[in-house]
Design an enzyme around this catalytic site. Structure first.
Site, mmCIF file in Angstrom:
data_model
loop_
_atom_site.group_PDB
_atom_site.id
_atom_site.type_symbol
_atom_site.label_atom_id
_atom_site.label_comp_id
_atom_site.label_asym_id
_atom_site.label_seq_id
_atom_site.Cartn_x
_atom_site.Cartn_y
_atom_site.Cartn_z
ATOM 1 N N ASP A 1 45.798 40.429 99.733
ATOM 2 C CA ASP A 1 46.241 41.465 99.090
ATOM 3 C C ASP A 1 44.471 42.131 98.720
ATOM 4 O O ASP A 1 43.809 41.010 98.603
ATOM 5 C CB ASP A 1 46.427 41.273 97.290
ATOM 6 C CG ASP A 1 46.514 42.744 97.147
ATOM 7 O OD1 ASP A 1 46.773 43.497 96.831
ATOM 8 O OD2 ASP A 1 46.639 42.260 95.826
ATOM 9 N N ASP B 1 45.544 55.968 80.480
ATOM 10 C CA ASP B 1 44.864 54.930 81.547
ATOM 11 C C ASP B 1 44.603 53.893 81.019
ATOM 12 O O ASP B 1 43.220 54.019 81.618
ATOM 13 C CB ASP B 1 44.796 55.657 82.973
ATOM 14 C CG ASP B 1 44.656 55.313 84.045
ATOM 15 O OD1 ASP B 1 45.273 53.863 84.284
ATOM 16 O OD2 ASP B 1 44.468 55.365 85.125
ATOM 17 N N ARG C 1 53.099 57.676 93.196
ATOM 18 C CA ARG C 1 51.509 57.782 94.309
ATOM 19 C C ARG C 1 50.511 58.684 93.051
ATOM 20 O O ARG C 1 49.518 58.671 93.766
ATOM 21 C CB ARG C 1 51.201 57.518 95.090
ATOM 22 C CG ARG C 1 52.514 56.684 95.453
ATOM 23 C CD ARG C 1 52.244 56.571 97.268
ATOM 24 N NE ARG C 1 51.191 56.340 97.624
ATOM 25 C CZ ARG C 1 50.821 56.930 98.392
ATOM 26 N NH1 ARG C 1 51.358 58.197 99.877
ATOM 27 N NH2 ARG C 1 49.169 57.163 99.100
#
Length: 243
Positions: A57, A94, A132
């Site tokens: 990753d 967020d 997304r």
């Protein structure tokens, strides 16, 4: 006598092998643990000897993982203060490091203090792998979003707007520099781009060179766009990437 010794050896061989297998497995697990690798079983250590491709990753493994907002690039005809306000509002709820850094950037560079989303009458729209993008729905039928360029493009067009060519160039420029571009939009209007910067960990290229010498191919996996992924992959020295 020789006959008894041979008979004893034949009888003990399978028992000894069976007894040693566990000890060998534990010894292998202990040796890799000394290199900060946690093996769950002796069989896992044995299987690792057959590995010839390593999938990694990007965020937090190849890079430091704490991408920070460093710059806001307004779209043509958009005031930088307006872009900063929209970027901050879309990031108030967020909790990612990126989201928090956007709120800090708007505060430090544009003097915008953090506000309570509930006071603004807003509803947070969380990021998903399908959309997304994330953002807020505000009172007065206002929809503010930030996310990948193609996702915002589709969002703006669904509201009857257009995606400016100048913003596409900014997106390509940021991605080409190894950054992550987040496009900000309000309803049918693109407001600009947030520049998120990510840094490759030190010594990664040398580690990948050592793996290559061992016959192991490295592949980086990321949710970033292909241009950003290509830049990071070349800087890190991996053999290939999936973006």
């Amino acid at each position: 006598s020789m006959t008894v010794l041979i008979a004893l050896l034949v009888c003990l061989i399978p028992t000894t092998i069976g007894a040693l297998l566990s000890a060998i497995g534990i010894a292998g697990m202990d040796r890799v643990l000394q290199h900060n690798v946690l093996a769950m079983s002796g069989r896992a250590v044995e299987a690792a000897g057959d590995v010839n491709v390593l999938l990694l990753d990007k965020t937090g493994t190849i890079t430091l993982g704490n991408r920070q907002a460093t710059e806001l690039r307004p779209a043509p005809g958009v005031d930088a203060q307006h872009l900063a306000e929209a970027a901050q509002i879309s990031s108030l709820a967020d909790e990612t490091p990126e989201g928090r850094s956007i709120v800090v950037l708007a505060k430090e560079q544009y003097g915008l203090r953090g506000r309570d989303l509930h006071v603004l009458g807003g509803h947070f729209v969380a990021f998903t792998a399908t959309t997304r993008m994330s953002g807020v729905d505000l009172a007065g039928n206002r929809h503010v979003r930030k996310g990948a360029a193609d996702a915002i493009d589709a969002f703006v067009r669904s509201k009857g707007g257009e995606f400016p060519e100048e913003v596409r160039r900014d997106v390509a420029s940021i991605a080409g520099a190894g950054g992550t571009p987040l496009v900000v939009a309000e309803d049918g209007r693109v407001l600009g781009v947030i520049y998120l910067k990510d840094i490759v960990k030190g010594g990664m290229r040398e580690r990948f060179d050592r793996l290559r010498m061992m016959g192991i191919r490295t592949v980086m996996i990321t949710g970033d766009n292909p241009l950003t992924a290509d830049t990071i992959a070349r800087e890190a020295g991996v053999d290939d990437f999936l973006a």
